[in-house]
Motif scaffolding. Structure first.
Motif, short mmCIF file in Angstrom:
data_model
loop_
_atom_site.label_atom_id
_atom_site.label_comp_id
_atom_site.label_asym_id
_atom_site.label_seq_id
_atom_site.Cartn_x
_atom_site.Cartn_y
_atom_site.Cartn_z
N THR A 1 0.86 -1.18 0.00
CA THR A 1 0.00 0.00 0.00
C THR A 1 0.89 1.23 0.00
N ILE B 1 5.62 -1.03 8.22
CA ILE B 1 5.69 0.31 7.62
C ILE B 1 7.12 0.58 7.18
N ALA C 1 -4.82 2.69 6.19
CA ALA C 1 -4.50 3.41 4.95
C ALA C 1 -5.27 2.87 3.75
N HIS D 1 5.64 3.12 2.31
CA HIS D 1 4.59 2.17 1.97
C HIS D 1 4.29 1.28 3.17
N VAL E 1 6.08 9.82 7.23
CA VAL E 1 4.79 9.20 6.92
C VAL E 1 3.79 9.61 7.99
N LEU F 1 0.10 8.58 9.32
CA LEU F 1 -0.91 7.54 9.23
C LEU F 1 -2.17 7.96 9.98
N LEU G 1 2.18 4.94 0.43
CA LEU G 1 1.95 6.06 1.33
C LEU G 1 2.79 7.24 0.86
N ASP G 2 2.41 8.43 1.24
CA ASP G 2 3.25 9.60 0.97
C ASP G 2 4.47 9.52 1.87
#
Length: 314
Positions: free
Chosen positions: A142, A174, A157, A148, A182, A184, A144-145
């Motif tokens: 997944t 993570i 997320a 991932h 990140v 969350l 993520l900014d």
């Protein structure tokens, strides 16, 4: 600003006389549970040619689920539910003990570096007398900014794991890119923990050492994790609704009273069918035991674990 409580790890031998060393953050006097998560062992990266790797002979469990997650290496799993599986990196393997199970864990001959985490969750009273089962799942990445996630338990997320649990939980690996952050989104009904495997990590405004666990209490709607290192950082996020039931935890057993634990121990020592029999275990050591004996009970009564309020104590 997110309040963060630090839970430091301690070194613990895992298995028999030639045990590998793991770093344990749960349970401890400071805090025994995060949601229903009641046990965290973090190990490696270990050169198996020097450490001997993992070799845990058949041993019992009651009232819990084991969650195995590897970063590198492979582990052969056998249990008395007649489940046989090779645990591989990036795939969660969850064993439900129910009323009783026994299993073995051995790093494979092809493994050169062993590295991962072993976690347990406490089963509520409604599920702890149930059947043995085994589930596995390879979560997709997944994005993520800033990194991932691999969501292996619950939801995070926008990703969801099909692995069954008996209380509301979340678990994920993570990755935070170098010199990145990140953020969350969290379920505010959950308390959370962030275990640092690698990186120069800050959770909120609190620096967290490798192998330490950063705890945040209920009410948080988000968490920021920053990596100041030149390499990707890896962490394990766990969380869940505070577990309200009273538990007594000793050796590999979860119960509700001293007498119950005493009964489990006696049944294991007498080869009771509560736990069944593990087939397929082959030790690295020709002189190794074929099952782990239970240690003696302490001279005092076992008491329920008292967990503090689900609020970070800074």
């Amino acid at each position: 600003m997110t309040a963060v409580e630090i839970l430091s790890s301690r070194d613990v031998p895992l298995g028999g006389p030639r045990a590998m060393t793991v770093r344990r953050t749960l349970p401890q006097k400071q805090r025994s549970l995060i949601g229903a998560w009641c046990f965290i062992d973090h190990y490696g990266p270990d050169n198996v040619s020097k450490s001997g790797g993992m070799d845990v002979a058949p041993h019992p469990h009651t009232g819990l689920q084991t969650v195995s997650w590897l970063f590198s290496g492979n582990v052969m799993h056998h249990d008395s539910g007649d489940h046989h599986a090779v645990v591989v990196p990036g795939e969660v393997n969850l064993m439900t003990a129910g009323a009783g199970i026994c299993h073995s864990e051995v790093s494979t001959q092809s493994t050169t570096v062993l590295h991962g985490v072993q976690l347990w969750t406490a089963l509520p009273d409604s599920a702890r007398h149930g059947q043995r089962r085994f589930d596995h799942f390879r979560p997709p990445r997944t994005l993520l900014d800033g990194g991932h996630a691999l969501v292996f338990i619950g939801e995070l997320a926008g990703a969801r794991s099909p692995i069954p649990t008996f209380t509301p939980l979340v678990g994920a690996e993570i990755t935070v890119e170098p010199h990145s952050e990140v953020v969350l989104g969290l379920n505010p009904d959950f308390e959370h923990g962030v275990l640092v495997d690698s990186g120069d990590i800050t959770v909120g405004s609190t620096h967290v050492e490798v192998s330490a666990l950063a705890y945040t209490g209920v009410g948080e709607t988000s968490i920021s994790i920053a990596n100041a290192s030149d390499h990707p950082a890896r962490l394990i996020l766990i969380g869940g609704e505070p577990f309200r039931e009273q538990i007594v935890m000793w050796w590999n057993f979860l119960g509700r009273s001293h007498e119950e634990i005493e009964q489990f121990r006696q049944q294991w020592e007498h080869h009771d069918e509560r736990f069944g029999h593990t087939r397929g275990y082959i030790s690295h050591d020709r002189e190794g035991v074929d099952r782990l004996p239970a240690p003696p009970l302490p001279n005092t009564r076992l008491r329920p674990r008292v967990n503090p309020a689900p609020v970070a104590r800074t």
